[in-house]
Design a protein around this motif. Sequence first.
Motif, PDB file in Angstrom:
ATOM      1  N   VAL A 121       0.869  -1.177   0.000  1.00  0.00           N
ATOM      2  CA  VAL A 121       0.000   0.000   0.000  1.00  0.00           C
ATOM      3  C   VAL A 121       0.902   1.221   0.000  1.00  0.00           C
ATOM      4  CG1 VAL A 121      -1.771   1.313   1.212  1.00  0.00           C
ATOM      5  CG2 VAL A 121      -1.826  -1.183   1.260  1.00  0.00           C
ATOM      6  N   CYS A 122       0.628   2.172  -0.885  1.00  0.00           N
ATOM      7  CA  CYS A 122       1.418   3.397  -0.963  1.00  0.00           C
ATOM      8  C   CYS A 122       0.751   4.484  -0.127  1.00  0.00           C
ATOM      9  CB  CYS A 122       1.524   3.859  -2.418  1.00  0.00           C
ATOM     10  SG  CYS A 122       2.578   5.315  -2.642  1.00  0.00           S
ATOM     11  N   SER A 123       1.574   5.233   0.594  1.00  0.00           N
ATOM     12  CA  SER A 123       1.065   6.353   1.375  1.00  0.00           C
ATOM     13  C   SER A 123       1.964   7.567   1.172  1.00  0.00           C
ATOM     14  CB  SER A 123       0.992   6.003   2.867  1.00  0.00           C
ATOM     15  OG  SER A 123       2.288   5.780   3.387  1.00  0.00           O
ATOM     16  N   ALA A 124       1.408   8.734   1.393  1.00  0.00           N
ATOM     17  CA  ALA A 124       2.159   9.990   1.323  1.00  0.00           C
ATOM     18  C   ALA A 124       1.923  10.731   2.622  1.00  0.00           C
ATOM     19  CB  ALA A 124       1.701  10.833   0.138  1.00  0.00           C
ATOM     20  N   SER A 125       2.984  11.191   3.254  1.00  0.00           N
ATOM     21  CA  SER A 125       2.815  11.814   4.566  1.00  0.00           C
ATOM     22  C   SER A 125       3.730  13.011   4.743  1.00  0.00           C
ATOM     23  CB  SER A 125       3.094  10.796   5.677  1.00  0.00           C
ATOM     24  OG  SER A 125       4.420  10.324   5.610  1.00  0.00           O
ATOM     25  N   LEU A 126       3.288  13.914   5.586  1.00  0.00           N
ATOM     26  CA  LEU A 126       4.065  15.089   5.965  1.00  0.00           C
ATOM     27  C   LEU A 126       4.143  15.115   7.488  1.00  0.00           C
ATOM     28  CD1 LEU A 126       5.551  17.594   4.995  1.00  0.00           C
ATOM     29  CD2 LEU A 126       3.383  18.832   5.030  1.00  0.00           C
ATOM     30  N   LYS A 127       5.362  14.986   8.002  1.00  0.00           N
ATOM     31  CA  LYS A 127       5.575  14.894   9.442  1.00  0.00           C
ATOM     32  C   LYS A 127       6.390  16.072   9.937  1.00  0.00           C
ATOM     33  CE  LYS A 127       8.488  11.779  11.221  1.00  0.00           C
ATOM     34  NZ  LYS A 127       9.010  10.476  11.691  1.00  0.00           N
ATOM     35  N   THR A 128       6.096  16.492  11.155  1.00  0.00           N
ATOM     36  CA  THR A 128       6.889  17.549  11.784  1.00  0.00           C
ATOM     37  C   THR A 128       7.075  17.226  13.256  1.00  0.00           C
ATOM     38  OG1 THR A 128       7.084  19.953  12.060  1.00  0.00           O
ATOM     39  CG2 THR A 128       4.927  19.001  12.458  1.00  0.00           C
ATOM     40  N   ARG A 129       8.183  17.685  13.823  1.00  0.00           N
ATOM     41  CA  ARG A 129       8.469  17.459  15.242  1.00  0.00           C
ATOM     42  C   ARG A 129       8.031  18.673  16.054  1.00  0.00           C
ATOM     43  NH1 ARG A 129      11.372  12.942  15.687  1.00  0.00           N
ATOM     44  NH2 ARG A 129      12.576  12.242  13.881  1.00  0.00           N
ATOM     45  N   LEU A 130       7.695  18.431  17.319  1.00  0.00           N
ATOM     46  CA  LEU A 130       7.289  19.518  18.199  1.00  0.00           C
ATOM     47  C   LEU A 130       7.547  19.111  19.638  1.00  0.00           C
ATOM     48  CD1 LEU A 130       3.402  19.591  18.498  1.00  0.00           C
ATOM     49  CD2 LEU A 130       4.623  17.759  17.390  1.00  0.00           C
ATOM     50  N   ALA A 131       7.329  20.038  20.551  1.00  0.00           N
ATOM     51  CA  ALA A 131       7.577  19.781  21.968  1.00  0.00           C
ATOM     52  C   ALA A 131       6.485  18.906  22.557  1.00  0.00           C
ATOM     53  CB  ALA A 131       7.652  21.099  22.735  1.00  0.00           C
ATOM     54  N   GLY A 132       6.887  17.994  23.441  1.00  0.00           N
ATOM     55  CA  GLY A 132       5.917  17.112  24.069  1.00  0.00           C
ATOM     56  C   GLY A 132       4.882  17.847  24.890  1.00  0.00           C
ATOM     57  N   ALA A 133       5.266  18.972  25.480  1.00  0.00           N
ATOM     58  CA  ALA A 133       4.326  19.738  26.301  1.00  0.00           C
ATOM     59  C   ALA A 133       3.152  20.252  25.473  1.00  0.00           C
ATOM     60  CB  ALA A 133       5.050  20.904  26.965  1.00  0.00           C
ATOM     61  N   THR A 134       3.398  20.517  24.197  1.00  0.00           N
ATOM     62  CA  THR A 134       2.334  20.981  23.309  1.00  0.00           C
ATOM     63  C   THR A 134       1.288  19.895  23.121  1.00  0.00           C
ATOM     64  OG1 THR A 134       4.011  22.272  22.144  1.00  0.00           O
ATOM     65  CG2 THR A 134       1.871  22.079  21.093  1.00  0.00           C
ATOM     66  N   VAL A 135       1.740  18.652  23.019  1.00  0.00           N
ATOM     67  CA  VAL A 135       0.815  17.531  22.874  1.00  0.00           C
ATOM     68  C   VAL A 135      -0.006  17.350  24.149  1.00  0.00           C
ATOM     69  CG1 VAL A 135       0.647  15.040  22.533  1.00  0.00           C
ATOM     70  CG2 VAL A 135       2.282  16.368  21.199  1.00  0.00           C
ATOM     71  N   VAL A 136       0.633  17.482  25.305  1.00  0.00           N
ATOM     72  CA  VAL A 136      -0.086  17.355  26.579  1.00  0.00           C
ATOM     73  C   VAL A 136      -1.195  18.391  26.661  1.00  0.00           C
ATOM     74  CG1 VAL A 136       0.123  17.546  29.077  1.00  0.00           C
ATOM     75  CG2 VAL A 136       1.884  16.349  27.776  1.00  0.00           C
ATOM     76  N   ALA A 137      -0.902  19.613  26.251  1.00  0.00           N
ATOM     77  CA  ALA A 137      -1.906  20.677  26.304  1.00  0.00           C
ATOM     78  C   ALA A 137      -3.096  20.348  25.409  1.00  0.00           C
ATOM     79  CB  ALA A 137      -1.277  22.004  25.897  1.00  0.00           C
ATOM     80  N   ALA A 138      -2.827  19.816  24.214  1.00  0.00           N
ATOM     81  CA  ALA A 138      -3.919  19.463  23.302  1.00  0.00           C
ATOM     82  C   ALA A 138      -4.685  18.246  23.809  1.00  0.00           C
ATOM     83  CB  ALA A 138      -3.359  19.194  21.908  1.00  0.00           C
ATOM     84  N   ALA A 139      -3.969  17.271  24.370  1.00  0.00           N
ATOM     85  CA  ALA A 139      -4.612  16.048  24.842  1.00  0.00           C
ATOM     86  C   ALA A 139      -5.519  16.306  26.037  1.00  0.00           C
ATOM     87  CB  ALA A 139      -3.560  15.011  25.219  1.00  0.00           C
ATOM     88  N   THR A 140      -5.223  17.317  26.806  1.00  0.00           N
ATOM     89  CA  THR A 140      -6.032  17.646  27.985  1.00  0.00           C
ATOM     90  C   THR A 140      -7.063  18.728  27.708  1.00  0.00           C
ATOM     91  OG1 THR A 140      -4.294  19.177  28.719  1.00  0.00           O
ATOM     92  CG2 THR A 140      -4.251  16.941  29.615  1.00  0.00           C
ATOM     93  N   GLY A 141      -7.196  19.123  26.438  1.00  0.00           N
ATOM     94  CA  GLY A 141      -8.215  20.086  26.060  1.00  0.00           C
ATOM     95  C   GLY A 141      -7.872  21.529  26.339  1.00  0.00           C
ATOM     96  N   ARG A 142      -6.601  21.812  26.697  1.00  0.00           N
ATOM     97  CA  ARG A 142      -6.205  23.179  27.010  1.00  0.00           C
ATOM     98  C   ARG A 142      -5.683  23.943  25.800  1.00  0.00           C
ATOM     99  NH1 ARG A 142      -1.920  23.100  29.731  1.00  0.00           N
ATOM    100  NH2 ARG A 142      -1.489  20.865  29.895  1.00  0.00           N
ATOM    101  N   ALA A 143      -5.542  23.241  24.676  1.00  0.00           N
ATOM    102  CA  ALA A 143      -5.059  23.892  23.459  1.00  0.00           C
ATOM    103  C   ALA A 143      -5.736  23.256  22.260  1.00  0.00           C
ATOM    104  CB  ALA A 143      -3.537  23.762  23.348  1.00  0.00           C
ATOM    105  N   SER A 144      -5.825  24.012  21.210  1.00  0.00           N
ATOM    106  CA  SER A 144      -6.431  23.514  19.984  1.00  0.00           C
ATOM    107  C   SER A 144      -5.533  22.478  19.323  1.00  0.00           C
ATOM    108  CB  SER A 144      -6.648  24.690  19.020  1.00  0.00           C
ATOM    109  OG  SER A 144      -6.835  24.222  17.710  1.00  0.00           O
ATOM    110  N   PRO A 145      -6.084  21.362  18.830  1.00  0.00           N
ATOM    111  CA  PRO A 145      -5.250  20.387  18.135  1.00  0.00           C
ATOM    112  C   PRO A 145      -4.649  20.947  16.857  1.00  0.00           C
ATOM    113  CG  PRO A 145      -7.576  19.847  17.892  1.00  0.00           C
ATOM    114  CD  PRO A 145      -7.483  20.932  18.920  1.00  0.00           C
ATOM    115  N   GLY A 146      -5.327  21.930  16.273  1.00  0.00           N
ATOM    116  CA  GLY A 146      -4.780  22.541  15.062  1.00  0.00           C
ATOM    117  C   GLY A 146      -3.445  23.205  15.287  1.00  0.00           C
TER     118      GLY A 146
END
Length: 256
Positions: A121-146
């Motif tokens: 199966v062929c896929s095309a993806s665009l990945k970027t790195r970011l700080a883990g704290a940013t993910v925590v904020a989004a996962a807990t509803g304190r920041a927009s996932p966008g």
Amino acid sequence: MAPEIAQHPSGRYAVPDVPAYLDACDTVELKAVLAESEGSRAAHSLGFDLAGVLTRQVYYLDTPGLALEAAGVIVRVRRTGDAGADTTVRIRPADPAALEPELRRRKGFNVELDMGPDGFVCSASLKTRLAGATVVAAATGRASPGALFTPRQRRLFQAYAPVGMALDGLCLFGPVRVQRLAGTARGWQHPLTVQMWEFPAEPVVELSSKVAAADAAAAVARWPSFLDLHRVIPRLFRHTKAQTALRASAPRPAFG
């Protein structure tokens, strides 16, 4: 949803035919799914140090009705402890010939063939790195996932997602806990990864190796013998990890 793992009828990895568009891809990832009970033994045979395991939390974004999955769009967020995080927008399946040349030149953009026992199966993806704290904020509803995604990732999302859908309006699924080991092994010249996905119904162990497209034909031909060398018994996995993860937890609003 249970992963529905079954042993291949032949008991051996069956090599599928390599697609003609291999040269249009950047990488090929060879995969073998194992039963959970076989994971530790396989890791020992491969010579991996079990003390070096990394733990990840993997989230997916979609609508409650999984409209993105139906459209072939996968939106993933991963966090690896304090080591950082990354986000990915993936189109699967993808047609390499239909991708814009300008997009192919973007840093972090990758066109990949995933090889399983039932085909490529062929896929095309665009990945970027970011700080883990940013993910925590989004996962807990304190920041927009966008906020986790770059403008280029947003444009890729809008190009393939259903009309009118926005990242900030999606639900969060997960996290799924993933234990990951990486290294090399006797009989194989490419990097290897062993991951255990701790799905509630049935954990899944995946052995994988990512190789450059130029090396893929030779690697594909050697893969079954390498698995035999380490007595790795591949299983048929009837759902992708993303499909299983999306069904393993109830959706919850990601923000607001």
